[in-house]
Every structure is written in C-alpha cells, then in structure tokens.
Design a protein around this motif. Structure first.
Motif, PDB file in Angstrom:
ATOM      1  N   PRO A  13       0.784  -1.239   0.000  1.00 25.43           N
ATOM      2  CA  PRO A  13       0.000   0.000   0.000  1.00 25.43           C
ATOM      3  C   PRO A  13       0.819   1.295   0.000  1.00 25.43           C
ATOM      4  O   PRO A  13       0.324   2.321  -0.464  1.00 25.43           O
ATOM      5  CB  PRO A  13      -0.838  -0.112   1.271  1.00 25.43           C
ATOM      6  CG  PRO A  13      -0.952  -1.570   1.514  1.00 25.43           C
ATOM      7  CD  PRO A  13       0.364  -2.146   1.068  1.00 25.43           C
ATOM      8  N   ASN A  14       2.040   1.289   0.489  1.00 25.64           N
ATOM      9  CA  ASN A  14       2.843   2.520   0.513  1.00 25.64           C
ATOM     10  C   ASN A  14       3.709   2.702  -0.718  1.00 25.64           C
ATOM     11  O   ASN A  14       4.416   3.699  -0.834  1.00 25.64           O
ATOM     12  CB  ASN A  14       3.726   2.545   1.764  1.00 25.64           C
ATOM     13  CG  ASN A  14       2.895   2.659   3.025  1.00 25.64           C
ATOM     14  OD1 ASN A  14       1.878   3.343   3.033  1.00 25.64           O
ATOM     15  ND2 ASN A  14       3.306   1.992   4.074  1.00 25.64           N
ATOM     16  N   ARG A  15       3.675   1.775  -1.635  1.00 28.63           N
ATOM     17  CA  ARG A  15       4.513   1.833  -2.843  1.00 28.63           C
ATOM     18  C   ARG A  15       3.917   2.819  -3.847  1.00 28.63           C
ATOM     19  O   ARG A  15       2.785   2.672  -4.296  1.00 28.63           O
ATOM     20  CB  ARG A  15       4.592   0.439  -3.461  1.00 28.63           C
ATOM     21  CG  ARG A  15       5.380   0.366  -4.731  1.00 28.63           C
ATOM     22  CD  ARG A  15       5.417  -1.076  -5.223  1.00 28.63           C
ATOM     23  NE  ARG A  15       5.898  -1.142  -6.577  1.00 28.63           N
ATOM     24  CZ  ARG A  15       5.525  -2.041  -7.460  1.00 28.63           C
ATOM     25  NH1 ARG A  15       4.654  -2.982  -7.104  1.00 28.63           N
ATOM     26  NH2 ARG A  15       6.013  -2.035  -8.671  1.00 28.63           N
ATOM     27  N   ALA A  16       4.692   3.840  -4.210  1.00 28.48           N
ATOM     28  CA  ALA A  16       4.258   4.804  -5.230  1.00 28.48           C
ATOM     29  C   ALA A  16       4.459   4.178  -6.601  1.00 28.48           C
ATOM     30  O   ALA A  16       5.535   3.659  -6.907  1.00 28.48           O
ATOM     31  CB  ALA A  16       5.060   6.094  -5.117  1.00 28.48           C
ATOM     32  N   TRP A  41       0.235   6.440  -8.323  1.00 30.10           N
ATOM     33  CA  TRP A  41      -0.869   5.688  -7.760  1.00 30.10           C
ATOM     34  C   TRP A  41      -0.400   4.921  -6.536  1.00 30.10           C
ATOM     35  O   TRP A  41       0.771   4.594  -6.420  1.00 30.10           O
ATOM     36  CB  TRP A  41      -1.379   4.671  -8.788  1.00 30.10           C
ATOM     37  CG  TRP A  41      -1.825   5.267 -10.064  1.00 30.10           C
ATOM     38  CD1 TRP A  41      -1.049   5.563 -11.146  1.00 30.10           C
ATOM     39  CD2 TRP A  41      -3.145   5.661 -10.417  1.00 30.10           C
ATOM     40  NE1 TRP A  41      -1.819   6.106 -12.143  1.00 30.10           N
ATOM     41  CE2 TRP A  41      -3.100   6.176 -11.728  1.00 30.10           C
ATOM     42  CE3 TRP A  41      -4.359   5.623  -9.743  1.00 30.10           C
ATOM     43  CZ2 TRP A  41      -4.241   6.643 -12.372  1.00 30.10           C
ATOM     44  CZ3 TRP A  41      -5.485   6.087 -10.399  1.00 30.10           C
ATOM     45  CH2 TRP A  41      -5.426   6.593 -11.698  1.00 30.10           C
ATOM     46  N   THR A  42      -1.318   4.624  -5.639  1.00 26.14           N
ATOM     47  CA  THR A  42      -1.109   3.626  -4.594  1.00 26.14           C
ATOM     48  C   THR A  42      -2.329   2.719  -4.604  1.00 26.14           C
ATOM     49  O   THR A  42      -3.436   3.143  -4.974  1.00 26.14           O
ATOM     50  CB  THR A  42      -0.927   4.240  -3.190  1.00 26.14           C
ATOM     51  OG1 THR A  42      -2.072   5.027  -2.862  1.00 26.14           O
ATOM     52  CG2 THR A  42       0.342   5.093  -3.105  1.00 26.14           C
ATOM     53  N   VAL A  43      -2.113   1.476  -4.231  1.00 28.80           N
ATOM     54  CA  VAL A  43      -3.192   0.488  -4.216  1.00 28.80           C
ATOM     55  C   VAL A  43      -3.215  -0.172  -2.851  1.00 28.80           C
ATOM     56  O   VAL A  43      -2.170  -0.584  -2.324  1.00 28.80           O
ATOM     57  CB  VAL A  43      -2.963  -0.589  -5.300  1.00 28.80           C
ATOM     58  CG1 VAL A  43      -4.082  -1.615  -5.284  1.00 28.80           C
ATOM     59  CG2 VAL A  43      -2.831   0.041  -6.684  1.00 28.80           C
ATOM     60  N   ASP A  44      -4.418  -0.257  -2.264  1.00 28.42           N
ATOM     61  CA  ASP A  44      -4.580  -0.991  -1.016  1.00 28.42           C
ATOM     62  C   ASP A  44      -5.798  -1.906  -1.161  1.00 28.42           C
ATOM     63  O   ASP A  44      -6.382  -1.987  -2.236  1.00 28.42           O
ATOM     64  CB  ASP A  44      -4.691  -0.049   0.188  1.00 28.42           C
ATOM     65  CG  ASP A  44      -5.843   0.922   0.089  1.00 28.42           C
ATOM     66  OD1 ASP A  44      -6.980   0.477  -0.223  1.00 28.42           O
ATOM     67  OD2 ASP A  44      -5.630   2.128   0.321  1.00 28.42           O
ATOM     68  N   ILE A  75      -7.975   2.517  -4.789  1.00 32.43           N
ATOM     69  CA  ILE A  75      -6.847   3.043  -5.560  1.00 32.43           C
ATOM     70  C   ILE A  75      -6.820   4.552  -5.366  1.00 32.43           C
ATOM     71  O   ILE A  75      -7.855   5.212  -5.439  1.00 32.43           O
ATOM     72  CB  ILE A  75      -7.004   2.701  -7.042  1.00 32.43           C
ATOM     73  CG1 ILE A  75      -7.027   1.171  -7.206  1.00 32.43           C
ATOM     74  CG2 ILE A  75      -5.905   3.311  -7.869  1.00 32.43           C
ATOM     75  CD1 ILE A  75      -7.353   0.716  -8.597  1.00 32.43           C
ATOM     76  N   THR A  76      -5.630   5.085  -5.120  1.00 33.84           N
ATOM     77  CA  THR A  76      -5.464   6.516  -4.898  1.00 33.84           C
ATOM     78  C   THR A  76      -4.533   7.076  -5.956  1.00 33.84           C
ATOM     79  O   THR A  76      -3.484   6.507  -6.241  1.00 33.84           O
ATOM     80  CB  THR A  76      -4.906   6.786  -3.500  1.00 33.84           C
ATOM     81  OG1 THR A  76      -5.788   6.217  -2.534  1.00 33.84           O
ATOM     82  CG2 THR A  76      -4.758   8.278  -3.232  1.00 33.84           C
TER      83      THR A  76
END
Length: 123
Positions: A81-84, A114-117, A121-122
């Motif tokens: 989740p913290n990976r850009a 983007w980040t994905v958790d 998605i952000t």
C-alpha cells in the motif's frame, strides 16, 4: 494540499466541482477517461489526491512504472500500500484471469503516481 503542505479536504460545490481555501478542482467525463483540472487559490496548490473504491482481490499482483525509466527492475509484486506507482498501475488477480489498468495522461509540470490498497486506488 496547499503550498504549506497541509492537507485540506475539499467540499463539493456543484456536480463535479470541489473547492477548498480558494482552490477549485473539477472532474468531468471525457472521451477515454476522466478529465481533472485545477485552479490554485492564493495559498497555492502542491497536491491533489483522488480516491476510487476498488476491491483489490486477495493475492493480487501489482505492476507499476518507474519515475525515470525501468532498468530491468519492473516486476509484478504483491500488494504494498505505501509503494508509489508512477504514471500507471496494472492489477491482476492471483489466477491471472482478470487484469485492470489505471493510468494518466498529463501535461508538462505534472507528476502523478498511484497507490493500491485492499479497499481502493489513490491517485
């Protein structure tokens, strides 16, 4: 975020328009995607964060780009989740049956990642 890097939550002004501290962000459907535009207020603008609800499947693999270019280090990875993830992201199910893609088309002066958790998605 304004130039002082303090986050502020924008309030919806009208359909597809959000404002905060003199800054206005608009989003409208366009051919092939979503067009997002911003006009900074007196405090400036350093970052806009957009969030989509998306159920990331358990065991999914994520592929993203590199800021400059890949040097043989691009790979499908587990959820981090913290990976850009600059410019685009691909999400594939553990079985490899379904892959979804998210990306941006920018003009000069814009950097996007983007980040994905598990929940979304952000950008």
């Amino acid at each position: 975020m304004t130039d002082d890097t303090r986050p502020h939550t924008a309030a919806p002004a009208t359909e597809g328009v959000w404002t905060v501290r003199g800054t206005q962000v608009t989003a409208e459907r366009a051919a092939g995607g979503l067009r997002v535009c911003a006009r900074a207020g007196a405090e400036g603008l350093s970052r806009i964060v957009l969030r989509w609800r998306h159920n990331t499947p358990e065991g999914a693999r994520i592929l993203g780009d590199a800021w400059e270019r890949g040097y043989g280090d691009l790979q499908w990875r587990t959820l981090q989740p913290n990976r850009a993830l600059p410019w685009y992201v691909l999400i594939t199910s553990a079985s490899g049956g379904t892959t979804t893609g998210w990306g941006v088309r920018t003009r000069a002066g814009a950097l996007c990642s983007w980040t994905v958790d598990e929940d979304g998605i952000t950008l």
